[in-house]
Scaffold this motif. Structure first.
Motif, PDB file in Angstrom:
ATOM      1  N   GLU A   1      -0.976  12.796   6.821  1.00 42.57           N
ATOM      2  CA  GLU A   1      -2.002  11.954   6.912  1.00 42.57           C
ATOM      3  C   GLU A   1      -3.387  13.529   6.334  1.00 42.57           C
ATOM      4  O   GLU A   1      -4.014  12.624   5.392  1.00 42.57           O
ATOM      5  CB  GLU A   1      -2.371  12.315   8.362  1.00 42.57           C
ATOM      6  CG  GLU A   1      -1.920  11.083   9.805  1.00 42.57           C
ATOM      7  CD  GLU A   1      -2.338  10.346   9.196  1.00 42.57           C
ATOM      8  OE1 GLU A   1      -3.585   9.453   8.442  1.00 42.57           O
ATOM      9  OE2 GLU A   1      -1.318   9.131   9.050  1.00 42.57           O
ATOM     10  N   ASP A   2      -2.742  14.976   5.825  1.00 43.36           N
ATOM     11  CA  ASP A   2      -3.485  15.177   4.870  1.00 43.36           C
ATOM     12  C   ASP A   2      -3.321  14.954   3.758  1.00 43.36           C
ATOM     13  O   ASP A   2      -4.849  14.466   3.070  1.00 43.36           O
ATOM     14  CB  ASP A   2      -2.788  16.504   5.245  1.00 43.36           C
ATOM     15  CG  ASP A   2      -3.679  17.091   6.339  1.00 43.36           C
ATOM     16  OD1 ASP A   2      -4.937  16.620   6.872  1.00 43.36           O
ATOM     17  OD2 ASP A   2      -3.074  18.358   6.694  1.00 43.36           O
ATOM     18  N   ILE A   3      -1.745  14.829   3.449  1.00 40.81           N
ATOM     19  CA  ILE A   3      -2.093  13.846   2.211  1.00 40.81           C
ATOM     20  C   ILE A   3      -2.221  13.286   1.264  1.00 40.81           C
ATOM     21  O   ILE A   3      -3.142  12.712   1.123  1.00 40.81           O
ATOM     22  CB  ILE A   3      -0.258  13.844   1.508  1.00 40.81           C
ATOM     23  CG1 ILE A   3       0.431  15.111   2.041  1.00 40.81           C
ATOM     24  CG2 ILE A   3      -0.345  13.625   0.441  1.00 40.81           C
ATOM     25  CD1 ILE A   3       2.182  14.773   1.430  1.00 40.81           C
ATOM     26  N   LYS A   4      -2.716  12.077   2.593  1.00 44.70           N
ATOM     27  CA  LYS A   4      -3.362  10.577   2.404  1.00 44.70           C
ATOM     28  C   LYS A   4      -4.808  10.813   2.695  1.00 44.70           C
ATOM     29  O   LYS A   4      -5.445  10.279   1.598  1.00 44.70           O
ATOM     30  CB  LYS A   4      -3.579   9.579   3.843  1.00 44.70           C
ATOM     31  CG  LYS A   4      -1.951   8.678   3.513  1.00 44.70           C
ATOM     32  CD  LYS A   4      -2.644   8.197   4.903  1.00 44.70           C
ATOM     33  CE  LYS A   4      -1.354   6.845   5.490  1.00 44.70           C
ATOM     34  NZ  LYS A   4      -1.615   6.747   6.545  1.00 44.70           N
ATOM     35  N   LYS A   5      -5.200  11.951   3.195  1.00 41.74           N
ATOM     36  CA  LYS A   5      -6.604  12.107   3.042  1.00 41.74           C
ATOM     37  C   LYS A   5      -7.629  12.655   1.441  1.00 41.74           C
ATOM     38  O   LYS A   5      -8.352  12.699   1.648  1.00 41.74           O
ATOM     39  CB  LYS A   5      -7.417  12.853   4.274  1.00 41.74           C
ATOM     40  CG  LYS A   5      -8.301  12.889   4.551  1.00 41.74           C
ATOM     41  CD  LYS A   5      -8.295  14.125   5.738  1.00 41.74           C
ATOM     42  CE  LYS A   5     -10.504  14.475   5.999  1.00 41.74           C
ATOM     43  NZ  LYS A   5     -10.405  14.886   7.583  1.00 41.74           N
ATOM     44  N   GLU A   6      -5.985  13.706   0.793  1.00 41.51           N
ATOM     45  CA  GLU A   6      -6.728  14.406   0.023  1.00 41.51           C
ATOM     46  C   GLU A   6      -6.649  13.200  -1.296  1.00 41.51           C
ATOM     47  O   GLU A   6      -7.375  12.773  -1.979  1.00 41.51           O
ATOM     48  CB  GLU A   6      -5.296  15.017  -0.337  1.00 41.51           C
ATOM     49  CG  GLU A   6      -5.989  16.490   0.087  1.00 41.51           C
ATOM     50  CD  GLU A   6      -4.927  17.978   0.201  1.00 41.51           C
ATOM     51  OE1 GLU A   6      -4.118  17.557  -0.579  1.00 41.51           O
ATOM     52  OE2 GLU A   6      -4.519  18.414   0.881  1.00 41.51           O
ATOM     53  N   LEU A   7      -5.463  12.396  -0.981  1.00 48.49           N
ATOM     54  CA  LEU A   7      -5.257  11.171  -1.994  1.00 48.49           C
ATOM     55  C   LEU A   7      -6.754  10.095  -2.083  1.00 48.49           C
ATOM     56  O   LEU A   7      -7.379  10.251  -2.949  1.00 48.49           O
ATOM     57  CB  LEU A   7      -4.257  10.104  -1.520  1.00 48.49           C
ATOM     58  CG  LEU A   7      -3.182  10.495  -1.946  1.00 48.49           C
ATOM     59  CD1 LEU A   7      -1.438  10.014  -1.754  1.00 48.49           C
ATOM     60  CD2 LEU A   7      -2.956  10.687  -3.398  1.00 48.49           C
ATOM     61  N   PHE A   8      -7.580  10.414  -0.322  1.00 44.80           N
ATOM     62  CA  PHE A   8      -8.743   9.777  -0.399  1.00 44.80           C
ATOM     63  C   PHE A   8      -9.862   9.830  -1.111  1.00 44.80           C
ATOM     64  O   PHE A   8     -10.316   9.158  -1.997  1.00 44.80           O
ATOM     65  CB  PHE A   8      -8.907   9.334   0.974  1.00 44.80           C
ATOM     66  CG  PHE A   8     -10.083   8.899   1.250  1.00 44.80           C
ATOM     67  CD1 PHE A   8     -10.468   7.187   1.267  1.00 44.80           C
ATOM     68  CD2 PHE A   8     -10.900   9.785   1.454  1.00 44.80           C
ATOM     69  CE1 PHE A   8     -11.357   7.275   1.392  1.00 44.80           C
ATOM     70  CE2 PHE A   8     -12.131   9.032   1.980  1.00 44.80           C
ATOM     71  CZ  PHE A   8     -12.858   7.635   2.021  1.00 44.80           C
ATOM     72  N   LEU A   9     -10.074  11.333  -0.743  1.00 47.28           N
ATOM     73  CA  LEU A   9     -11.014  11.884  -1.555  1.00 47.28           C
ATOM     74  C   LEU A   9     -10.105  12.019  -3.144  1.00 47.28           C
ATOM     75  O   LEU A   9     -11.558  11.997  -3.938  1.00 47.28           O
ATOM     76  CB  LEU A   9     -10.991  13.667  -1.175  1.00 47.28           C
ATOM     77  CG  LEU A   9     -10.807  13.657   0.179  1.00 47.28           C
ATOM     78  CD1 LEU A   9     -11.414  15.144   1.389  1.00 47.28           C
ATOM     79  CD2 LEU A   9     -12.290  13.283   0.464  1.00 47.28           C
TER      80      LEU A   9
END
Ligand code: DMJ
Length: 666
Positions: free
Chosen positions: A159-167
Motif C-alpha cells: 500500500e505504501d509503494i502504491k501510495k508513493e507511485l501515486f505521488l
C-alpha cells in the motif's frame, strides 16, 4: 402584654439573688438604633477602603516621590525601538496613538490569518488526495507496517509503494502541466513574431522596384503565376499537377499514386511572396482542412522532402502559421523510417504505411543517390530548430559524418552509395542529375546555420576545389562548363539541372577564403553564361534538358531525348543569384528573354506546358505543368525583378525547390 413580648436586646438586665429584676426600660430608643447602624456602616466603609483603596494610594505616593529621578534607578526602562512613525524615527510606540495600529495586535492578526490560510490550503490538498486516493486511506488503519517474505526479509508494504507511485504520478502530471504552459507561451511568442513578419512580407507592394520597366516585368511574372494557379484551381484542384491542355490532374511517378496537392504545397509560398492574398488563403485553407498525407504506395523521400516538407516549412517561416509546421512534422515523421539502414544513409523510397524502405531498381545495385540523400539537411535542421526535437538533425548529421569519413576518389563524391555496406557504387560524378543539390546543401547548410556549420563549409569548399580541378572544362569556343566524370573519363555534357551551379558557385564566393573569392565568382559567371548560350542557340530561346560540347557544336543537345524543356528553373535561378551578387543588368535581360520565350512557347489558355523540342520553331506541348514551375521558375523570375533587399540572400536560403528558409541569426 408588654412583659410577654420581652426585650429584643437585654442590655441592662439587673439580677437580685439570681432572679432577673424587671427594670423600667427594656429596649433601645430609635435614635440609639440609628447611631448603632451608623457606627456599623462607618466600620464597613473603613474595612473596604483598607482592602481596595490603600494600595493604589500608596503606589501613587511612591510614584510621585520618585518622579524626576533617572529612569534606571530601580529598573532599566524598556529599550526604545526604532519604529517608523509619522514624523520620523524613534519614540515609544503606544497602542492606537496618533492613528497608528498596534503592531502586536497586527502581528497577531497576520499570524492568525496566515495560519488560517495554511490550514485551508492543507485541507484542500488533503481533500484532493483523499478523493483520488480514498481507497488507500480506508485500509490505512489496519495495514501492517511492512510485509515479510518467506525468507524473513521485510519489505515496504504494497500500500505504501502504491501510495508513493501515486505521488510520483502526481508529480509527473504537475510537470506535464508546467511543460504545457511553457509550450503555450512559446507558441504565443511564435505567433507574435509571425504576425510581425506577416506585416513585413504580405503585400504586393513589398519588394516593388522603383524602375517602371522592371516593375512591369515583375507584374508580368505575377500574371503568369495567376494564370498557372487559376488553371490548376479550375481543372486539377487537389491533384498533384495540372495537364493544362487536357484540363485534368496529373501525377508523376515521384509522387506515388495518390493525389496530394503537390502544386498547392509547392506553390503556396510563391503566392504568399507575390502578395496574392486570396489565392494564398485558398491554398492555406486546403492545407489546414483537406490535406491528408496518406499515400498508399512508395514515395520518393527526396521529392517529398524538398517539395512538401520544404514548401510547408518555408510557408511556416514566412507566416508563422502553426498549421504548416504541424503538417511538415507529420510528413517528415513518415520519412524517418527511410533512415533505418546499417549506415544511416536513407533509402530513396519509403512506404509511408509500412515504413519499409528500398532504392530505385535502376540505381547501381541498390544504391542510394547522392543528390537525394544529400538534400535533406536544410529541412531537417530547420525542423529540429522549430520543434526543439533533435532527432531530425541527428539523422542528417549522421549522413554528413559518414560522407565526411569516406575515402573520396580524387576528392570527388560519386553519385551512388550502398546504404547497407557504405561502399561507393558505380564511379559516376556529376554536378547535374544525381549529384547536384548535395553540393548546394553543403553550402547552404553553412549559410543557414549562421556560418557555424564548419563541417559543411569544409566539405563544400573541398568538393568545389576537386570539381574545379577535375570536372571544369574550357571549350575551344571559350565556354566553360562542368562535365560529368564516368570511370575517370570526362563526358562532355552538361545537364540543364547542372546550370544551378552558376548561382551556387557565385554565392559560395561570398564565404570563401579571400584568395578564392574572385575565382569562384568568375566561375559562377562563366557557367551561367554557358547555360544562357545553350538557351540562345535554340529556336525557342529555351534551353534543352542536356547539351554537349562536341566538335564545333558547343552547348547544343545532340540526342533527341535531350531536347525537351519542362519549365525547369535552374538557368533562371543562376540569373537571379548572379544578379543579386553582381548587379550586372545582363542577368535581368537574360531573365526577361526567358519570360518572353516561356510566354511565347509554353503558355496555353489555362496554364503553362513543357515543350518536346526546343529547337523546333513549331512547338509540341507535353501537356504537363510541373509543380516546380510555380515553386521555382516563377519565384526566381519574380525575385529577379524585385528590389534587391526583398527576401535578401543574407536572411534566407532557398532550398533546392526554391523554398526559403531563414538564416539563423546568433
Ligand atoms: C526541382 O524539383 C529541384 O530543383 C530539384 O533539385 C531538381 N530539379 C527540379 C526542377 O528542375
Amino acid at each position: 402584654m408588654a412583659a410577654s413580648r420581652g426585650p429584643i436586646l437585654p442590655l441592662n438586665q439587673r439580677y437580685v439573688n439570681g432572679i432577673p429584676v424587671v427594670s423600667g426600660r427594656q429596649t433601645l430608643r430609635t435614635r440609639e438604633k440609628y447611631i448603632v447602624c451608623l457606627i456599623f456602616l462607618v466600620f464597613a466603609s473603613l474595612c473596604y477602603s483598607a482592602f481596595f483603596l490603600m494600595p493604589e494610594l500608596m503606589r501613587d505616593r511612591v510614584s510621585m516621590s520618585i518622579s524626576g529621578v533617572s529612569g534606571d534607578l530601580l529598573l532599566p526602562p524598556p529599550k526604545l525601538e526604532e519604529v517608523a512613525v509619522e514624523g520620523g524615527l524613534g519614540g515609544n510606540l503606544h497602542h492606537r496613538i496618533n492613528g497608528l495600529e498596534d503592531i502586536h495586535i497586527k502581528e497577531d492578526q497576520d499570524r492568525l490569518a496566515y495560519q488560517m490560510e495554511q490550514e485551508k490550503a492543507l485541507d484542500k490538498a488533503r481533500q484532493a488526495v483523499n478523493i483520488e486516493n480514498n481507497k488507500h486511506s480506508v485500509d490505512e488503519v489496519n495495514k501492517p507496517a511492512a510485509v515479510e517474505d518467506n525468507n524473513g526479509n521485510k519489505h515496504e508494504h504494497p500500500e505504501d509503494i502504491k501510495k508513493e507511485l501515486f505521488l510520483v504520478e502526481k508529480d509527473k502530471e504537475q510537470m506535464k502541466a508546467l511543460e504545457e504552459k511553457a509550450e503555450e507561451k512559446r507558441k504565443e511568442i511564435e505567433m507574435k513574431m509571425a504576425a510581425e513578419k506577416r506585416d513585413k512580407y504580405f503585400t504586393q507592394k513589398d519588394g516593388e522596384p522603383d524602375d517602371a520597366d522592371i516593375k512591369e516585368k515583375r507584374d508580368t511574372v505575377r500574371d503568369m503565376m495567376v494564370r498557372a494557379w487559376d488553371g490548376y484551381v479550375k481543372y486539377a484542384w487537389g491533384a498533384n499537377e495540372l495537364k493544362p491542355i487536357s484540363h485534368t490532374g496529373h501525377s508523376a511517378s515521384i509522387f506515388g499514386r495518390s493525389a496530394m496537392g503537390a502544386t498547392i504545397i509547392d506553390g503556396i509560398d510563391t503566392l504568399y511572396i507575390m502578395g496574392l492574398q486570396d489565392d494564398y488563403q485558398k491554398a492555406r485553407n486546403w492545407v489546414a482542412h483537406s490535406f491528408t498525407f496518406n499515400p498508399p504506395s512508395d514515395i520518393s523521400v527526396f521529392e517529398v522532402n524538398i517539395r512538401f516538407v520544404g514548401g510547408l516549412l518555408s510557408t511556416f517561416a514566412l507566416t508563422g502559421d502553426e498549421v504548416f509546421k504541424t503538417k511538415a512534422v507529420e510528413i517528415a515523421d513518415r520519412l524517418l523510417p527511410a533512415f533505418n539502414t546499417p549506415t544511416g544513409i536513407p533509402y530513396g523510397l519509403v512506404n509511408s504505411k509500412t515504413g519499409n524502405g528500398r532504392n530505385w531498381g535502376w540505381a547501381s545495385g541498390g544504391s542510394s543517390i547522392l543528390a537525394e540523400y544529400g538534400s535533406m539537411h536544410l529541412e531537417f535542421a530547420y525542423l529540429s530548430e522549430i520543434t526543439g526535437d533533435p532527432k531530425y538533425l541527428q539523422k542528417v548529421q549522421k549522413v554528413r559524418e559518414v560522407l565526411n569519413n569516406m575515402n573520396k576518389p580524387d576528392g570527388l563524391y560519386p553519385n551512388y552509395i550502398n546504404p547497407k555496406t557504405g561502399r561507393w557504387g558505380q564511379n559516376h560524378v556529376s554536378i547535374g542529375a544525381l549529384g547536384d543539390s548535395f553540393y548546394e546543401y553543403l553550402l547552404k547548410s553553412y549559410i543557414m546555420s549562421g556560418q557555424k556549420d564548419e563541417m559543411a563549409k569544409k566539405m563544400y569548399y573541398d568538393a568545389v576545389e576537386a570539381i574545379s580541378r577535375r570536372l571544369v572544362q574550357k571549350t575551344p569556343g571559350g565556354l566553360t562548363y562542368i562535365g560529368d566524370l564516368r570511370s575517370s573519363r570526362i563526358e562532355k555534357k552538361m545537364d540543364h539541372l547542372g546550370c544551378f551551379s552558376g548561382g551556387m558557385l557565385g554565392l559560395g564566393s561570398k564565404y570563401a577564403s579571400p584568395n578564392l573569392q574572385e575565382k569562384y565568382l568568375e566561375l559562377g559567371g562563366e557557367i551561367t553564361k554557358t547555360c544562357h548560350t545553350a538557351y540562345d542557340k535554340t529556336a525557342t530561346k529555351l534551353g534543352p534538358e542536356a547539351f554537349r560540347f562536341e566538335g564545333k557544336s558547343e552547348a547544343v543537345a545532340m540526342r533527341q531525348n535531350e531536347k525537351y524543356y519542362i519549365l525547369r528553373p535552374e538557368v533562371i535561378e543562376s540569373y537571379f543569384v548572379m544578379w543579386r551578387l553582381t548587379k550586372d543588368t545582363k542577368y535581368r535581360d537574360w531573365g526577361w528573354e526567358a519570360v518572353e520565350a516561356i510566354n511565347k512557347h509554353c503558355r496555353v489558355p489555362d496554364g503553362f506546358s513543357g515543350i518536346r523540342d526546343v529547337y523546333a520553331s513549331k512547338v509540341s506541348h507535353d501537356d504537363v505543368q510541373q509543380s516546380f514551375f510555380l515553386a521555382e521558375t516563377l519565384k526566381y523570375l519574380y525575385l529577379l525583378f524585385s528590389d534587391n533587399d526583398f527576401m535578401s540572400l543574407d536572411d534566407w536560403v532557398l532550398n533546392t525547390e526554391a523554398h526559403p528558409l531563414p538564416v539563423k541569426k546568433s
